[in-house]
Design a protein around this motif. Sequence first.
Motif: not given
Length: 141
Positions: A12-13, A17, A42, A81-84, A86, A89, A91, A95
């Motif tokens: 999705p993202v 980043f 990503f 998918p939710f970053g990495m 500090h 994500c 949520g 999610a």
Amino acid sequence: MFILETLRLYTPVYTGFIRDIGKEATLGKLTGLDGVQCHIPFIMIHHDPKIWGEDVHAFKPERFLDGIAKATNNNPTAFMPFGMGHHICAGSNFAINEAKITIAMILQRYSLTLSPGYVHAPHPGLTLRPAYGIQIILNAL
Ligand code: HEM
């Protein structure tokens, strides 16, 4: 497995980043200087055959059967998918649990068939999404 593979293939993202490199740092052959920004895309990592294998573009939930480490050829941080770090994500668990509950509630009541009118067209907007929606025929069980 189904949700993880969806997050991999249709991240999705998808943009990933950007992180500021605060001080000179070395990662493998790369050296980042203070003041330089580092972009981690990503979707490119999620579509890298060196990590996922030659079937990287196929939707194969079973690649996660033995966990993320096995699926990533022992590069578990390649699935992000939710970053990495500090700012990962806040949520992510919410999610995933929300998706599991929603899918379970739907499957308890309906069988799903993809409409013949569906056109597969992932669209890179703010997040990755289907350009023309997803038309699904619901049959009550
Ligand atoms: C499939 C759903 C979601 C995806 C793919 C997703 C993905 C992401 C990504 C990639 C980041 C940036 C992480 C980083 O910079 O390392 C992020 C940050 C964040 N997400 Fe999500 N997210 C999702 C759902 C949610 C939900 C449902 C919530 C709240 C209920 C949420 C709250 C946050 C917050 C608060 C941050 C900022 C964390 C920080 O900067 O410390 N996310 N998310």
